[in-house]
Design a protein around this motif. Structure first.
Motif, mmCIF file in Angstrom:
data_model
loop_
_atom_site.group_PDB
_atom_site.id
_atom_site.type_symbol
_atom_site.label_atom_id
_atom_site.label_comp_id
_atom_site.label_asym_id
_atom_site.label_seq_id
_atom_site.Cartn_x
_atom_site.Cartn_y
_atom_site.Cartn_z
ATOM 1 N N THR A 161 37.818 24.167 31.135
ATOM 2 C CA THR A 161 37.992 24.103 29.345
ATOM 3 C C THR A 161 39.757 23.425 29.970
ATOM 4 O OG1 THR A 161 37.103 26.199 28.661
ATOM 5 C CG2 THR A 161 39.459 25.052 27.562
ATOM 6 N N ILE A 162 39.944 22.797 28.587
ATOM 7 C CA ILE A 162 41.588 21.756 29.030
ATOM 8 C C ILE A 162 42.643 21.944 28.157
ATOM 9 C CG2 ILE A 162 42.276 19.368 28.481
ATOM 10 C CD1 ILE A 162 40.584 19.126 30.481
ATOM 11 N N SER A 163 43.284 22.509 28.363
ATOM 12 C CA SER A 163 44.381 22.986 27.597
ATOM 13 C C SER A 163 45.766 21.652 27.278
ATOM 14 C CB SER A 163 45.492 24.118 28.265
ATOM 15 O OG SER A 163 44.516 25.430 27.947
ATOM 16 N N PHE A 179 48.158 34.687 29.429
ATOM 17 C CA PHE A 179 47.275 33.146 30.364
ATOM 18 C C PHE A 179 45.906 32.992 29.729
ATOM 19 C CE2 PHE A 179 44.294 36.622 32.472
ATOM 20 C CZ PHE A 179 44.342 37.436 31.694
ATOM 21 N N SER A 180 45.676 32.192 30.374
ATOM 22 C CA SER A 180 43.975 30.931 30.096
ATOM 23 C C SER A 180 42.986 32.068 29.638
ATOM 24 C CB SER A 180 44.193 30.289 30.273
ATOM 25 O OG SER A 180 45.044 28.792 30.243
ATOM 26 N N SER A 181 41.931 32.568 29.043
ATOM 27 C CA SER A 181 41.322 33.461 29.327
ATOM 28 C C SER A 181 39.531 32.740 29.925
ATOM 29 C CB SER A 181 40.259 33.300 27.822
ATOM 30 O OG SER A 181 40.231 32.144 27.085
ATOM 31 N N ARG A 222 33.123 37.989 32.640
ATOM 32 C CA ARG A 222 33.930 36.734 32.067
ATOM 33 C C ARG A 222 32.665 36.661 31.363
ATOM 34 N NH1 ARG A 222 38.127 34.169 35.568
ATOM 35 N NH2 ARG A 222 35.974 33.455 36.769
ATOM 36 N N GLN A 223 31.451 36.624 31.235
ATOM 37 C CA GLN A 223 30.752 35.536 30.471
ATOM 38 C C GLN A 223 31.560 35.868 28.480
ATOM 39 O OE1 GLN A 223 28.527 33.434 31.341
ATOM 40 N NE2 GLN A 223 27.463 35.360 32.232
ATOM 41 N N TYR A 224 31.731 37.167 28.599
ATOM 42 C CA TYR A 224 32.521 36.912 27.061
ATOM 43 C C TYR A 224 33.578 36.171 26.637
ATOM 44 C CZ TYR A 224 37.072 39.704 28.107
ATOM 45 O OH TYR A 224 37.627 40.327 28.517
ATOM 46 N N LEU A 225 33.468 35.621 27.647
ATOM 47 C CA LEU A 225 35.449 34.674 27.275
ATOM 48 C C LEU A 225 35.146 33.066 27.739
ATOM 49 C CD1 LEU A 225 37.656 36.063 30.549
ATOM 50 C CD2 LEU A 225 37.754 36.246 27.545
ATOM 51 N N TYR A 226 33.795 33.515 28.084
ATOM 52 C CA TYR A 226 33.346 31.642 27.350
ATOM 53 C C TYR A 226 32.923 30.967 26.354
ATOM 54 C CZ TYR A 226 34.099 32.552 33.183
ATOM 55 O OH TYR A 226 34.316 32.894 34.643
ATOM 56 N N PRO A 227 32.428 29.966 26.352
ATOM 57 C CA PRO A 227 31.764 29.078 25.155
ATOM 58 C C PRO A 227 30.150 29.763 25.872
ATOM 59 C CG PRO A 227 32.795 27.999 25.926
ATOM 60 C CD PRO A 227 33.237 28.587 27.552
#
Ligand SMILES: *Cc1c(COP(=O)(O)O)cnc(C)c1O
Length: 397
Positions: free
Chosen positions: A166-168, A109-111, A358-363
């Motif tokens: 974010t776009i997938s 699943f998406s981050s 979830r900051q670590y998963l974000y840009p």
């Protein structure tokens, strides 16, 4: 099914108005009524009834008439064979996962996803049911290919993703999934079917929080899963009848009513959000703006391929300011309301601080705290002037 059906020879707006509605057979009323009953009369001999059936009119948890009218419309707008409408977007997501997955299966699943997806797949399904889960940045196709396993059953993506936008690439990920015997589900809440139709791009399921754009007025909750009947029958039996995520007739009726103006509202959301994003991008006090309609957005080219006519009403942005200034900025707003949720008629803003787990998963640019801003359908100038006067008050303009 209504007697009058509206297939794809009719446009999106016509189907938003008519599909699922019909003249009420009993009274001739031009709108179908709300049926606030939890039970339906049984046949002469009920002894061989299937009490778990989701087909006929039996008990509202097994399927209610207002739910069915709404399902007809949502299936049509999302280009799907079948649809199940449940009590919330999260009931739809958890119902989909519960019905499809069993222990030993693997999910990717998406981050960047709705928080409940992260909880369900990263904490609950793996620990309770022994489902293997992998979080990956699904905007990176090679990264997706790398984490596929022989037991991968499902890839779940959210595009645009909440809250980073974010776009997938739906079409490319559908191909990766299908080449490897897996299914693809797409959370389409941010785009709405007005801007993006995942099933036409190859997804097996589209999931919607109807609470957001499809209802659009901030006064009801609901969720939907759209896909092939063979899967939806299983989801209906398990997620609705046995897990009990049925929608109330009143909420289904409200969403039916709200959804009539989805295309009109989305035009204004698309328009307002693009103008606001462009304006914000020019402000010195703004640290970044994430909106897929901006050329500066990393996913802009992919978004252009799969989203049309617009990019939705949600954007995120940061201020060149400390934590408390972000709160002061919100406090000074007069048109825009500080609240969670999105896709309402009214503009809503939420400050997501630096300590999000979830900051670590974000840009990187999201790490100092940021706003998720659901741009409403008010006058564009009033929204921009509201942002402007508040930036002035906190000394950023
Ligand atoms: C709000 C939201 C959900 C959850 O929907 P509810 O109706 O609040 O349960 C799921 N996905 C996305 C992208 C959302 O924004």
């Amino acid at each position: 099914m209504s007697k009058r059906t509206y297939g794809n020879e009719f446009g999106f707006q016509t189907r938003a108005v008519h599909t699922g509605n019909d003249v009420d057979a009993e009274t001739g009323a031009i709108k179908r009524p709300i049926t606030m009953a939890n039970s339906y009369e049984l046949p002469y001999d009920p002894t061989d009834m299937n009490w778990s059936s989701a087909d006929g009119n039996l008990y509202t948890r097994n399927g209610g008439s207002n739910q069915k009218y709404l399902q007809e419309k949502i299936a049509s707008l999302e280009g799907g064979e079948d649809c199940v409408v449940l009590s919330s977007g999260v009931a739809a997501l958890s119902g989909l996962f519960f019905s499809l997955l069993k222990s030993g299966d693997h999910v990717i699943f998406s981050s960047v996803t709705y928080i409940a997806v992260y909880r369900l797949l990263n904490e609950l399904f793996n620990n309770k049911f022994n489902v293997e889960t992998t979080i990956v940045d699904t905007s990176d196709l090679d990264a997706v290919r790398k984490v596929i396993q022989p037991n991968t059953k499902l890839i779940h993506i959210e595009t645009p993703g909440n809250p980073t936008l974010t776009i997938s690439d739906i079409k490319a990920i559908a191909e990766i999934a299908h080449e490897n015997g897996a299914l693809l589900s797409v959370d389409n809440t941010f785009a709405s079917p007005f801007n993006q139709i995942p099933i036409e791009l190859g997804a097996d399921f589209a999931v919607e929080s109807l609470t957001k754009y499809i209802n659009g007025h901030g006064d009801a909750m609901g969720g939907a899963i759209i896909g092939k009947k063979e899967y939806l029958d299983i989801i209906r039996a398990q997620a609705q009848v046995n897990l009990g995520g049925a929608i109330s007739p009143f909420n289904a009726w409200l969403i039916m009513r709200g959804s009539v103006t989805l295309p009109l509202r989305m035009k204004q959301h698309n328009d307002n959000a693009l103008k606001v994003a462009k304006w914000l991008e020019k402000q010195d006090g703004v640290s970044f703006v994430a909106y897929p309609g901006l050329e500066s957005h990393k996913g802009h080219e992919t978004a252009k391929k799969q989203m049309s006519p617009g990019f939705g009403g949600v954007l995120s942005f940061g201020l060149k300011a400390d934590h408390d200034t972000h709160n002061k900025f919100v406090q000074n707003l007069r048109v825009i309301t500080s609240a969670v949720s999105l896709g309402h008629d009214a503009s809503l803003i939420v400050f997501l601080g630096e300590d999000d787990e979830r900051q670590y998963l974000y840009p990187e640019e999201f790490h100092n705290g940021f706003f998720r801003f659901s741009v409403g359908i008010e006058d564009t100038d009033d929204i921009i002037n509201d942002l402007k006067q508040s930036l002035e008050k906190v000394g950023l303009l």
